[in-house]
Design an enzyme around this catalytic site. Structure first.
Site: not given
Length: 459
Positions: A74, A80, A83, A160, A333, A408
């Site tokens: 990339c 950036c 990543c 991207c 929720e 996560c």
């Protein structure tokens, strides 16, 4: 022992990784963090910032490189901040993520368990189905792209590799349209300017939905913008304007106006169809989300009779997936739009054994407990901050047989697992799933089971 000096260069061995993907080394009792390095490498490292127990450096020259090192594919991966793992092969990235989940459960959660499995992605490029490109004005003109690492400086990104080709084309076309019409980009420092973000959502069918986030009520020449975007992307089905005039880092405001087409997309997930509006939460990697949810469903161990409580249910993705094998599912929720989407998604898929409530997860769970609801399985999929204080006690008071925790963030997962252990729930299985190839993020799913009386007594 010599005191390390700022800007001094030292030869260091890389022994592991931080949660953010930085290489870790040690020097005279200090932990040193160095980006773009790989474990088992040796580097000449220049120290840039030194604190009492930690320091940050940059790799000046490799002394011994890992066989896992690869050239970045990339052109933006230097400046950036999107990543963190493009300098290593995918196998090493997966091992770093697997180790991160296992280390968090052991060190923070106090769980003596091996995370033997991480489910890697078949596709590590162009897997994202949503992007929010920040828009800014730089010295070279309008910039539509991504933030520079650890800053709010926007770099122009023409392509991207994590985004769909359609999203990248739309970003380039917005930039051309703004430059042709001298449309001002938003300036965070002054609060002036107009265009703040370009939001693009795509689906498996090749359709795209665009939302322009603006610091005002309208854009100049809105029909011209719509025509330009439609011409560059044949799959475009709608263009929406979102008004956000607040001085905030929150991307979307509360006001929407459809400029053309429709304001939603449909997407298939786990054999079900979901309607997605702009603010709807939906996992950004559809293929890997199906892997994640299949593992959560397997961990739930449903036989068709159980009542399942799904907290932080969003638009009902997990709820409806589990409803196919449960007696009844209750979803909760706090986002009202998401609950409306969840109810519509249940109707769309002909699923009747679900019920959705809008409200704080802890408050809904508490009210259900007061009403005598005793789910056999509770599934939680909280935001990155994990369960809010007190929710673990409410879950334990409902006494489910199993808790399936989808996370996560390994650190907040481990914190909550430790709290649940204090209330009699032990981790039986833990797996990692890579939804975000080439970035630092990783998902995990954990099964906790309620201890029997003998287990509590240690017999």
């Amino acid at each position: 022992m010599t005191e390390p000096k700022k800007n001094g260069v030292y030869e260091l061995d890389i022994t592991g990784y931080t949660a953010e993907g930085l290489g870790v080394a040690r020097l005279d009792g200090r932990v040193i963090f160095i980006p773009n390095t790989i474990r088992d490498e040796r580097w000449q490292v220049q120290l840039l910032k030194i604190n009492k127990n930690v320091a940050w450096g940059r790799g000046v020259k490799p002394v011994m490189e890992s066989p896992c090192r690869v050239p970045s594919d990339c052109p933006h991966s230097g400046p950036c901040g999107g990543c963190q793992f493009r300098h290593m092969d995918y196998k090493e990235e997966l091992e770093a993520k697997r180790q991160r989940v296992e280390d968090a459960l052991r060190r923070i959660g106090g769980v003596d368990i091996a995370v033997d499995t991480i489910h890697g992605a078949q596709e590590t490029h162009r897997y994202r189905n949503k992007v929010q490109f920040p828009v800014a004005r730089g010295k070279d003109g309008v910039r539509v792209g991504l933030f520079r690492a650890r800053s709010h400086d926007v770099i122009d990104v023409a392509d991207c590799l994590l985004q769909s080709e359609a999203a990248n084309r739309l970003g380039r076309e917005l930039k051309r349209w703004m430059e042709r019409g001298s449309v001002p980009a938003y300036d965070e420092k002054t609060g002036k300017g107009l265009v703040r973000h370009l939001y693009v959502r795509t689906n498996r069918a090749g359709e795209s939905l665009v939302c322009l986030v603006v610091n005002g009520k309208k854009l100049p020449d809105e029909p011209g913008l719509v025509n330009a975007l439609r011409a560059c992307d044949p799959g475009l089905v709608g263009v929406v304007l979102n008004r956000n005039e607040m001085d905030t880092n929150v991307i979307l405001g509360d006001s929407y106006r459809t400029l053309w087409g429709r304001d939603w997309l449909e997407e298939e997930l786990c054999g079900l169809m979901f309607r997605l509006s702009v603010p709807s939460f939906f996992q950004i990697n559809r293929e890997q989300t199906e892997v994640l949810y299949s593992r959560a469903l397997d961990f739930a161990g449903l036989t068709g009779k159980e009542t399942v409580l799904d907290l932080y249910c969003g638009i009902g993705t997990i709820s409806l997936t589990m409803a196919k094998k449960a007696g009844k599912v209750i979803g909760a929720e706090i986002v009202s739009e998401a609950i409306e989407d969840a109810k519509e998604n249940a109707k769309r898929n002909g699923i009747e054994n679900v019920e959705f409530f809008c409200g704080d997860a802890g408050e809904i769970a508490y009210k259900l407990a007061i009403d005598g609801v005793r789910p056999a399985v509770i599934c939680v999929d909280p935001p990155r901050k994990g369960l809010v204080p007190g929710v673990t006690d409410i879950l334990a008071d409902m006494a489910p047989e199993r808790i399936v925790y989808v996370s996560c963030d390994p650190a907040t997962l481990a914190r909550d697992v430790k709290l649940l252990a204090q209330r009699g729930y032990l981790v039986k299985k833990a797996e990692a799933v890579d939804l975000f190839p080439r970035t630092q993020h990783v998902e995990s799913v954990v099964l906790l089971e309620r201890m029997s009386g003998n287990e509590r007594k240690g017999t």
